[in-house]
Enzyme design. Structure first.
Site, PDB file in Angstrom:
ATOM      1  N   PHE A 123       0.822  -1.216   0.000  1.00  8.05           N
ATOM      2  CA  PHE A 123       0.000   0.000   0.000  1.00  8.05           C
ATOM      3  C   PHE A 123       0.859   1.271   0.000  1.00  8.05           C
ATOM      4  CE2 PHE A 123      -4.001  -1.971   2.223  1.00  8.05           C
ATOM      5  CZ  PHE A 123      -4.292  -2.672   1.068  1.00  8.05           C
ATOM      6  N   SER A 183      -5.609  -7.473   0.776  1.00 10.92           N
ATOM      7  CA  SER A 183      -4.211  -7.509   0.354  1.00 10.92           C
ATOM      8  C   SER A 183      -3.404  -8.346   1.346  1.00 10.92           C
ATOM      9  CB  SER A 183      -3.623  -6.102   0.288  1.00 10.92           C
ATOM     10  OG  SER A 183      -2.219  -6.155   0.134  1.00 10.92           O
ATOM     11  N   ASN A 185      -0.268  -7.962   1.856  1.00  6.73           N
ATOM     12  CA  ASN A 185       0.983  -7.255   2.105  1.00  6.73           C
ATOM     13  C   ASN A 185       0.942  -6.262   3.254  1.00  6.73           C
ATOM     14  OD1 ASN A 185       2.262  -8.564  -0.106  1.00  6.73           O
ATOM     15  ND2 ASN A 185       1.173  -7.193  -1.481  1.00  6.73           N
ATOM     16  N   ASN A 251      -8.886 -10.443  -5.025  1.00  4.61           N
ATOM     17  CA  ASN A 251      -7.564  -9.847  -4.911  1.00  4.61           C
ATOM     18  C   ASN A 251      -6.499 -10.887  -5.278  1.00  4.61           C
ATOM     19  OD1 ASN A 251      -5.448  -8.033  -4.122  1.00  4.61           O
ATOM     20  ND2 ASN A 251      -6.777  -7.164  -2.562  1.00  4.61           N
TER      21      ASN A 251
END
Length: 379
Positions: A123, A183, A185, A251
């Site tokens: 992000f 996500s 991450n 995603n």
């Protein structure tokens, strides 16, 4: 042009750092489309113009069903430039409440043998205040969705307020808004996909939309392909119960199963979300499961492994009203969006439909009806 791009990719681009190529190519697109009249000309030539591709969804009219997925234009630098390539709409972000640099580089890798990408960007973005200011000053352009996520340093318990702040700042500039809880991450982010954690996020964002004067703004949630089937069902139930406008499926995945890329190369790429062709089967499975639960009461947006018009057509017939791509553009080149839309128009006509919207869910089984038995006289 397609052959030239494939030669360029094979001989040059695939050997360069993936994030650097992304920055250079996006900068070139922004520069070209900043020249007066160029963006408009490109949209006329490359944009979806076939009347059968027009889609009514989320209270808007989309010129074509294929949009740019979140992740490419994280800071809303040029939605107009991406629309000039032929996308029917552009989803910007993921945007967080506060600016953050993302994870250490290198963090973007190609798995060419699988037509896939591994990213652990984390992000990276300039924060919702700056993105809102940029959107405020942009000329009128394509339909824009805004994808919002959690700032990395924000504790999980404070996530609703974090999302709410971004929603408040960005609501005036969105055609729809997406709560990204999928996500891989951002540590702990996927925990927010559980309905007990997701409900407070939805409530907080809705309150911000009302405060911003946009209580009617369509609100969607984006989920991961790695959810267990029962968790997919739970999100579908939540969407119905809370009146969510849509679900984006799916995603990136943390799975590395079934790849053709040598193990050593996969290991060198390391952790992160995998996008591209390997997601095709699971993303379609999740879409079909969602459609079986929500029918046409919730707008479904399909993303993950869409490479050809036939891939997009399969998603639409399975129940998606809109589709998105990212990795397909990387491997397919700048004319890829136009090829997808032209191919879809051909498939619509071949199937005998007047509009692509008529095909949505045409392969999906009808929702099962609950039969209520009348009490017998003896009871």
């Amino acid at each position: 042009m397609t052959v030239f791009y494939q030669v360029l990719f094979s001989s040059v681009l695939r050997h360069m750092d993936a994030e650097k190529v992304h920055k250079l190519s996006f900068a070139a697109l922004r520069g070209v489309t900043a020249v007066p009249g160029v963006a408009e000309t490109m949209e006329r030539v490359l944009g979806p113009s076939e009347p059968e591709l027009t889609v009514q969804a989320l209270g808007r009219e989309f010129p074509g069903p294929l949009g740019m997925a979140a992740g490419f234009d994280k800071n809303a630098e040029s939605p107009r430039g991406l629309a000039a390539l032929g996308f029917g709409y552009v989803e910007v972000g993921t945007v967080t409440a506060h600016p953050q640099p993302g994870n250490p580089k290198p963090r973007l890798f190609r798995l060419v043998a699988d037509r896939a990408i591994v990213n652990r960007m984390g992000f990276n973005n300039e924060g919702s205040a700056l993105v809102a200011e940029r959107l405020h000053h942009q000329r009128k352009g394509p339909l824009v969705g805004i994808n919002i996520g959690k700032t990395k340093v924000t504790p999980e318990a404070e996530a609703p307020a974090d999302y709410a702040l971004s929603a408040l700042r960005l609501a005036p500039y969105a055609d729809y808004m997406v709560i990204n809880v999928s996500s891989p991450n951002t540590p702990g982010l996927r925990n927010l996909q559980g309905v007990e954690q997701l409900l407070p996020l939805v409530t907080a964002v809705r309150e911000s939309l009302a405060e911003a004067g946009r209580p009617e703004l369509p609100l969607l949630v984006k989920i991961a392909p790695d959810l267990a089937d029962e968790d997919v069902d739970a999100v579908a139930d939540l969407a119905l119960a809370e009146g969510l406008d849509g679900i984006i499926a799916t995603n990136t995945t943390i799975s590395r199963a079934g790849l053709d890329t040598p193990d050593v190369e996969v290991e060198e790429a390391g952790a992160g979300g995998l996008s591209g062709a390997p997601l095709k089967e699971r993303s379609l499975e999740v879409l079909r499961r969602l459609r079986a639960k929500v029918g046409d009461r919730v707008t479904l947006v399909a993303v993950g492994g869409i490479e050809t018009p036939e891939d997009a057509w399969a998603r639409i017939r399975a129940g998606a009203t809109l589709v998105q791509g990212y990795t397909g553009l990387i491997y397919g080149g700048p004319l890829w969006p136009r090829r997808i839309h032209r191919g879809l128009a051909r498939l619509v006509r071949a199937a005998g439909y007047r509009s692509i919207q008529e095909a949505v869910g045409s392969d999906a089984p009808a929702p099962a009806l609950k039969v209520v038995q009348e009490p017998s006289e003896a009871s």
